[in-house]
Design an enzyme around this catalytic site. Structure first.
Site, short mmCIF file in Angstrom:
data_model
loop_
_atom_site.label_atom_id
_atom_site.label_comp_id
_atom_site.label_asym_id
_atom_site.label_seq_id
_atom_site.Cartn_x
_atom_site.Cartn_y
_atom_site.Cartn_z
N ALA A 14 0.83 -1.21 0.00
CA ALA A 14 0.00 0.00 0.00
C ALA A 14 0.86 1.26 0.00
CB ALA A 14 -0.93 0.00 1.22
N GLY A 82 9.58 -0.01 -4.49
CA GLY A 82 8.85 -1.01 -5.24
C GLY A 82 8.21 -2.10 -4.40
N THR A 83 7.46 -2.97 -5.10
CA THR A 83 6.70 -4.02 -4.41
C THR A 83 7.62 -5.07 -3.79
OG1 THR A 83 6.49 -5.17 -6.54
CG2 THR A 83 4.67 -3.74 -5.88
N GLU A 161 6.96 -7.23 -16.47
CA GLU A 161 6.26 -6.01 -16.06
C GLU A 161 5.84 -5.20 -17.28
OE1 GLU A 161 5.34 -4.84 -13.12
OE2 GLU A 161 6.24 -6.36 -11.82
N ASN A 235 -5.77 3.51 -10.00
CA ASN A 235 -4.64 4.42 -10.14
C ASN A 235 -5.06 5.81 -10.60
OD1 ASN A 235 -2.21 2.67 -9.63
ND2 ASN A 235 -3.21 1.47 -11.22
N HIS A 354 -44.33 17.89 4.28
CA HIS A 354 -43.74 18.83 3.33
C HIS A 354 -43.05 20.00 4.02
CE1 HIS A 354 -48.32 18.74 2.70
NE2 HIS A 354 -48.12 19.35 3.84
N ALA A 371 -46.71 21.87 7.36
CA ALA A 371 -45.80 22.40 6.36
C ALA A 371 -45.02 23.59 6.92
CB ALA A 371 -46.57 22.83 5.13
N ASN A 377 -32.74 24.32 16.60
CA ASN A 377 -32.02 23.49 17.56
C ASN A 377 -30.62 23.98 17.88
OD1 ASN A 377 -31.41 22.86 14.82
ND2 ASN A 377 -30.43 20.96 15.47
N TYR A 378 -30.15 25.03 17.21
CA TYR A 378 -28.77 25.48 17.38
C TYR A 378 -28.75 26.90 17.92
CZ TYR A 378 -23.86 26.31 16.09
OH TYR A 378 -22.52 26.61 16.11
#
Length: 460
Positions: A14, A82-83, A161, A235, A354, A371, A377-378
């Site tokens: 990774a 590299g891997t 590769e 990628n 609605h 409606a 609430n804040y």
């Protein structure tokens, strides 16, 4: 976890700089249907091994991210060579854990940017008894895959590769390496120092294990998958989009098997954990974020977005509703057009049909939300709670200022601003006194330009 395979460990490569993805967020941490790319790979590994047997090799830069799955062994790779180098680093940590006892130990190698592989893809592969086993495929389209090279007898001798492939267009798709390898730990110990270092690109290739194994007359196994799309690596953003579409197709099939009816499946976006019960109806153009459960017989009308919520049986949502995290709808409840809910609950048989905002509101059974109702609430610093008890009726255009409790069977008159608790069985009205003023003939209110007169003038 399906099963824990004795003697198996998983190395996940990774590293990399995600340069081709062109984003400030590394490709491993990109959201893909409600889960990070790397989380898909870790969850795949968890089907076969314990978390403690998963080794993730990544760069020092990415190592500092707080989003890594907990419990895995993180191995820093700096510089990234590299891997093959990633395998070397993970193997060093693996050796310390096993204290040199590598008998009956195998290593499964996965790539961290390949989120589409399913456990079923690995079942037969992991049973292969060879010293080194490759998972191969015939790709549908050209991508940067390594080509598996065989001799006249059909024996695997190397992986070439893509950087060294002479015919880079691959008019006839050859057998390619998926990035998935299983290798005997004992063999890896003897081969690991034989990997050449390529000065021109400053890398070791994990694929060189194949050439070394052939030269050492080791047993090389080959398992060919019939579904190449499962091995797509991410990628670029185009790769991400391709992976996303593959996952969406899988999840739609799963949802329909659960019993959901999609009117236009291609227009509905799901998350990895979206769950439907029997007889759910999903209309076009809906988006389901993570953590959504829809119970039996519910209907989701068009253009809704839901996330981290449960929709009760035979409830109705939408069209154009937005139900956000921490919300809950009871059975046969209704959230209608242009209603937004966040951290709120609407109990059985209650409705907000609605044009309402319900934030931090706990609504009991048989409540009607008119409606244009707004929960305030804040207060600029903190979110406060509003409780509406059973059988209450909230008139249209009302504003409920938290913290607040509206008692059972109470009614809020339309257009009210309610700032104090309302006792049960009470009518509460809070409005400015209405004033009626007669207009004179030359008032601008009586002489405003009417649309009908404008149209008539233009027509003439």
């Amino acid at each position: 976890m399906w099963r824990s395979i004795m003697g198996l460990s998983v190395f996940i490569c990774a590293g990399g700089n995600s340069s081709r993805f062109k984003s400030s967020v590394p490709k491993l941490f990109q959201d893909l249907g409600g889960k990070l790319v790397i989380e898909y790979v870790v969850d795949l590994a968890k089907h076969f091994v314990l978390l403690e047997d998963i080794y993730i090799v990544t760069s020092e830069k990415l190592l500092k991210s707080p989003t890594w799955p907990l419990g895995c062994a993180l191995v820093p790779q700096d510089p990234a060579l590299g891997t093959g180098h990633a395998f070397q680093l993970a193997f060093q940590k693996f050796l310390k854990k096993h204290k040199g006892d590598l008998s009956h130990q195998d290593i499964l190698v996965l790539m961290g940017d390949c989120p589409l592989i399913q456990p079923e893809d690995l079942n037969v592969f992991l049973q292969d008894p060879h010293d080194l086993t490759l998972l191969a495929m015939y790709p549908d389209v050209f991508r940067r895959y390594g080509q598996i090279i065989t001799n006249d007898s059909g024996d695997v001798v190397a992986i070439q590769e893509h950087k060294h492939t002479p015919d880079i267009s691959w008019k006839n798709m050859p057998l390619c390496y998926t990035g998935v390898m299983k290798i005997s730990a004992e063999k890896a110990l003897s081969w690991i120092n034989m990997m050449p270092f390529y000065e021109e690109i400053q890398e070791y290739y994990i694929t060189d294990f194949v050439r070394i194994a052939y030269q050492q007359s080791a047993n090389i196994g080959l398992v060919v998958s019939q579904d190449s799309q499962n091995f797509l690596g991410i990628n670029t953003k185009e790769d991400w989009q391709s992976a996303y579409q593959v996952l969406q197709k899988r999840w739609r099939v799963r949802s329909q098997e659960q019993g959901a009816l999609f009117f236009d499946p291609s227009s509905v976006m799901l998350s990895w954990d979206t769950s439907f019960s029997q007889d759910v109806q999903v209309h076009p153009f809906n988006v389901f974020g993570p953590g959504v459960i829809v119970e039996e017989g519910a209907i989701i009308f068009p253009f809704c977005r839901l996330t981290h919520t449960r929709i009760g049986a035979k409830s109705q949502v939408g069209p154009f509703a937005h139900i956000k995290e921490g919300s809950f709808l009871g059975k046969q409840s209704c959230v209608g057009s242009f209603v937004e809910m966040t951290r709120s609950s609407l109990d059985d048989y209650s409705q907000a049909k609605h044009l309402a905002y319900l934030g931090d509101v706990e609504i009991a059974k048989d409540v009607n939300i008119g409606a244009g109702v707004i929960s305030c609430n804040y207060d600029g610093t903190h979110k406060k709670k509003i409780i509406i008890e059973k059988e209450a009726f909230i008139g249209a255009g009302s504003m409920l200022v938290a913290p607040l409790t509206v008692g059972a069977s109470s009614t809020i008159g339309a257009g009210s601003v309610i700032t104090e608790d309302v006792p049960e069985n009470t009518l509460s009205v809070s409005r400015s006194r209405q004033i009626n003023v007669a207009l004179s003939k030359d008032s601008r209110h009586l002489n405003r330009p009417l649309r009908s007169k404008k149209i008539e003038k233009n027509n003439s």
